[in-house]
Scaffold this motif. Structure first.
Motif, PDB file in Angstrom:
ATOM      1  N   HIS A 196      26.806 -34.547   1.335  1.00 53.97           N
ATOM      2  CA  HIS A 196      25.533 -34.037   0.842  1.00 53.97           C
ATOM      3  C   HIS A 196      25.203 -32.734   1.549  1.00 53.97           C
ATOM      4  O   HIS A 196      25.719 -32.438   2.623  1.00 53.97           O
ATOM      5  N   LEU A 197      24.347 -31.953   0.926  1.00 55.97           N
ATOM      6  CA  LEU A 197      23.882 -30.677   1.485  1.00 55.97           C
ATOM      7  C   LEU A 197      22.423 -30.511   1.105  1.00 55.97           C
ATOM      8  O   LEU A 197      22.052 -30.648  -0.063  1.00 55.97           O
ATOM      9  N   ALA A 198      21.590 -30.236   2.098  1.00 60.16           N
ATOM     10  CA  ALA A 198      20.164 -29.990   1.855  1.00 60.16           C
ATOM     11  C   ALA A 198      19.802 -28.630   2.437  1.00 60.16           C
ATOM     12  O   ALA A 198      20.138 -28.332   3.583  1.00 60.16           O
ATOM     13  N   MET A 199      19.146 -27.787   1.634  1.00 62.72           N
ATOM     14  CA  MET A 199      18.761 -26.446   2.060  1.00 62.72           C
ATOM     15  C   MET A 199      17.298 -26.200   1.702  1.00 62.72           C
ATOM     16  O   MET A 199      16.808 -26.703   0.702  1.00 62.72           O
ATOM     17  N   TYR A 200      16.619 -25.414   2.568  1.00 60.86           N
ATOM     18  CA  TYR A 200      15.262 -25.003   2.214  1.00 60.86           C
ATOM     19  C   TYR A 200      14.956 -23.652   2.851  1.00 60.86           C
ATOM     20  O   TYR A 200      15.457 -23.320   3.927  1.00 60.86           O
ATOM     21  N   ASP A 201      14.145 -22.885   2.158  1.00 63.58           N
ATOM     22  CA  ASP A 201      13.727 -21.554   2.600  1.00 63.58           C
ATOM     23  C   ASP A 201      12.427 -21.703   3.373  1.00 63.58           C
ATOM     24  O   ASP A 201      11.461 -22.294   2.874  1.00 63.58           O
ATOM     25  N   ASP A 202      12.367 -21.178   4.605  1.00 65.53           N
ATOM     26  CA  ASP A 202      11.151 -21.325   5.408  1.00 65.53           C
ATOM     27  C   ASP A 202      10.091 -20.276   5.101  1.00 65.53           C
ATOM     28  O   ASP A 202       9.022 -20.262   5.713  1.00 65.53           O
ATOM     29  N   THR A 207      17.023 -19.445   5.788  1.00 69.13           N
ATOM     30  CA  THR A 207      17.302 -20.679   5.067  1.00 69.13           C
ATOM     31  C   THR A 207      17.889 -21.694   6.033  1.00 69.13           C
ATOM     32  O   THR A 207      18.817 -21.383   6.783  1.00 69.13           O
ATOM     33  N   HIS A 208      17.342 -22.901   6.034  1.00 76.97           N
ATOM     34  CA  HIS A 208      17.798 -23.962   6.930  1.00 76.97           C
ATOM     35  C   HIS A 208      18.469 -25.054   6.106  1.00 76.97           C
ATOM     36  O   HIS A 208      18.241 -25.178   4.908  1.00 76.97           O
ATOM     37  N   GLY A 209      19.276 -25.855   6.767  1.00 80.21           N
ATOM     38  CA  GLY A 209      19.923 -26.921   6.020  1.00 80.21           C
ATOM     39  C   GLY A 209      20.697 -27.881   6.899  1.00 80.21           C
ATOM     40  O   GLY A 209      20.905 -27.645   8.091  1.00 80.21           O
ATOM     41  N   ARG A 210      21.090 -28.988   6.303  1.00 82.02           N
ATOM     42  CA  ARG A 210      21.944 -29.985   6.945  1.00 82.02           C
ATOM     43  C   ARG A 210      22.994 -30.403   5.931  1.00 82.02           C
ATOM     44  O   ARG A 210      22.725 -30.418   4.724  1.00 82.02           O
ATOM     45  N   PHE A 211      24.182 -30.726   6.418  1.00 83.55           N
ATOM     46  CA  PHE A 211      25.221 -31.156   5.488  1.00 83.55           C
ATOM     47  C   PHE A 211      26.097 -32.217   6.133  1.00 83.55           C
ATOM     48  O   PHE A 211      26.147 -32.349   7.358  1.00 83.55           O
ATOM     49  N   THR A 212      26.753 -32.986   5.274  1.00 86.09           N
ATOM     50  CA  THR A 212      27.737 -33.974   5.710  1.00 86.09           C
ATOM     51  C   THR A 212      28.961 -33.827   4.821  1.00 86.09           C
ATOM     52  O   THR A 212      28.838 -33.851   3.591  1.00 86.09           O
ATOM     53  N   ILE A 213      30.128 -33.637   5.433  1.00 87.95           N
ATOM     54  CA  ILE A 213      31.387 -33.534   4.700  1.00 87.95           C
ATOM     55  C   ILE A 213      32.434 -34.364   5.424  1.00 87.95           C
ATOM     56  O   ILE A 213      32.270 -34.687   6.603  1.00 87.95           O
ATOM     57  N   PRO A 214      33.515 -34.737   4.745  1.00 85.92           N
ATOM     58  CA  PRO A 214      34.570 -35.511   5.410  1.00 85.92           C
ATOM     59  C   PRO A 214      35.181 -34.736   6.575  1.00 85.92           C
ATOM     60  O   PRO A 214      35.406 -33.528   6.475  1.00 85.92           O
ATOM     61  N   MET A 252      28.839 -19.379  15.302  1.00 83.98           N
ATOM     62  CA  MET A 252      29.313 -20.166  14.166  1.00 83.98           C
ATOM     63  C   MET A 252      28.445 -19.904  12.938  1.00 83.98           C
ATOM     64  O   MET A 252      28.931 -19.886  11.805  1.00 83.98           O
ATOM     65  N   GLY A 253      27.142 -19.696  13.145  1.00 90.21           N
ATOM     66  CA  GLY A 253      26.262 -19.370  12.029  1.00 90.21           C
ATOM     67  C   GLY A 253      26.613 -18.043  11.398  1.00 90.21           C
ATOM     68  O   GLY A 253      26.642 -17.902  10.165  1.00 90.21           O
ATOM     69  N   GLN A 254      26.902 -17.035  12.245  1.00 95.33           N
ATOM     70  CA  GLN A 254      27.308 -15.730  11.733  1.00 95.33           C
ATOM     71  C   GLN A 254      28.626 -15.854  10.968  1.00 95.33           C
ATOM     72  O   GLN A 254      28.823 -15.210   9.924  1.00 95.33           O
TER      73      GLN A 254
END
Length: 415
Positions: A196-202, A207-214, A252-254
């Motif tokens: 899953h991936l969740a993103m939102y604009d502050d 833009t912030h978010g959280r994700f889960t991948i294998p 890592m973000g860059q």
């Protein structure tokens, strides 16, 4: 916290003594401890912390058996403990659960009680042993637990977790391969379902978010890609030798931003018959640098004219002519600024970034000497190869760009 009024049980008495001894050194200065004694004390405190954690879990499990807290209407001993000690409910429940788990795993309980394993290691050992099939001989289960307890002397909780997945190699070598394959397949299926991936604009440009991948394949590949982008050699080539080393999370973000912006456009799916690309609405005067006025993305976000000009050399440009009421009068045909064949020819010709003194030879970009917005042509005569760092300088109005007869490019900060 409420003190034990009149301790009688040996555990209560020991707890009172621990409290008293700790109170005695609450204000003691440690400056006079030398390095050797400090190191020994720190290790001893870590082991003591493990012993206390085991005792706390044992008492918490007993409290659960006695339904402590029932007299004040608490739903469980864990709820009572959380409320009484201001501990979070998950932490209190975890303590009770650990106490009950250790009752079924005496080898791990004994190791924790003697400070030979830490709490996080004990949790991993218990979980790994509990994952063994129910039909496994109990002697083999004990052998598996003893193996992990012994390995705790050499591995932290993360390392033990890896070893826990290979217990069959120790207790049943003939079944190990099939068992490991089954475990991995189950984990991969569960991980795929959990994506899953969740993103939102502050609202402040982030833009912030959280994700889960294998972890297998996708997670490992993403980490390797981002680490390659954050590598000092790549960073020095793209941002200059004097570039500031960012902390790992920021770096890592860059790297993720660079990965997103460099995704091959020919691999993008189409939506409504059009490529999944951004449209930028910007005045011609701002595009050509005569005035500085922000543009607007088709998604509603603003974009600086400098960022737009930097994108021009790499992006597909679709000119849109508007009338006085901002209604489209003519939409030009989308076109790639430099073809794949032209880029290959530039690589062969330039053999790397043409900025004087730059030795970057890969991850290069095509740049118009005479900007396309100023009437420059998309051909080899008007093209030069630049690395990401120098491509940014070419679009930076604080620098003067000079194209030399030998094909090199120099940059000088304007006075």
């Amino acid at each position: 916290m409420t003190a034990i009024a009149t301790p009688r049980h040996r555990v209560s008495v020991a707890t009172a003594h621990v409290q008293s001894e700790l109170d005695a050194v609450a204000d003691a200065s440690v400056w006079s401890m030398d390095a050797a004694e400090t190191a020994d004390t720190l290790v001893a405190l870590t082991r003591a912390e493990a012993k206390l954690a085991e005792l706390k879990a044992r008492v918490a499990a007993h409290a659960d058996d006695l339904h402590v807290g029932q007299e004040v209407g608490a739903a469980s001993a864990a709820s009572w403990l959380a409320h009484t000690t201001n501990t979070t409910r998950p932490a209190a429940a975890g303590t009770v659960k650990l106490g009950h788990s250790l009752e079924a795993h005496p080898l791990t309980r004994d190791a924790l009680a003697h400070g030979d394993v830490l709490v996080d290691q004990a949790r991993v050992i218990v979980h790994a042993v509990d994952q063994l099939p129910d039909d496994i001989d109990r002697d083999l289960v004990a052998k598996a637990e003893a193996h992990l307890v012994a390995e705790a002397q050499h591995h932290d909780a993360k390392g033990l977790r890896v070893l826990g997945k290979h217990l069959f190699e120790v207790i049943a070598p003939d079944e190990a391969d099939a068992r490991e394959a089954a475990i991995l397949e189950a984990e991969e299926k569960a991980a795929a379902k959990a994506c899953h991936l969740a993103m939102y604009d502050d609202g402040h440009g982030k833009t912030h978010g959280r994700f889960t991948i294998p972890t297998a394949v996708e997670g490992a590949l993403l980490r390797k890609i981002l680490l390659a982008i954050t590598a000092p050699k790549h960073q020095h080539a793209t941002h200059g030798a004097g570039a500031e080393r960012l902390p790992t999370p920021e770096a890592m973000g860059q790297a993720l931003c660079e990965l997103i912006t460099r995704y091959p456009t020919n691999r993008l799916p189409k939506s409504g018959g059009l490529p999944a690309t951004l449209l930028v609405l910007i005045d011609e005067d701002s595009l050509t640098g005569r005035v500085e006025k922000a543009g607007v993305l088709d998604t509603g976000e603003g974009i600086s004219p400098g960022a737009t000009r930097r994108l021009l050399c790499e992006a597909e440009v679709i000119p849109v002519v508007l009338d006085g009421d901002s209604q489209p009068l003519d939409v030009g045909r989308g076109r790639r600024l430099h073809t794949k064949a032209q880029r290959h020819a530039m690589v062969v010709r330039d053999r790397g970034c043409r900025a004087a003194g730059c030795d970057r030879t890969h991850t290069l970009q095509a740049h118009h000497q005479i900007a396309w917005a100023h009437g420059g042509h998309t051909n080899l005569d008007n093209a030069v190869t630049l690395c990401h760092w120098h491509h940014q300088r070419a679009h930076d109005t604080t620098y003067e760009t000079t194209y030399l007869p030998n094909g090199n490019v120099t940059f000088h900060r304007r006075q």
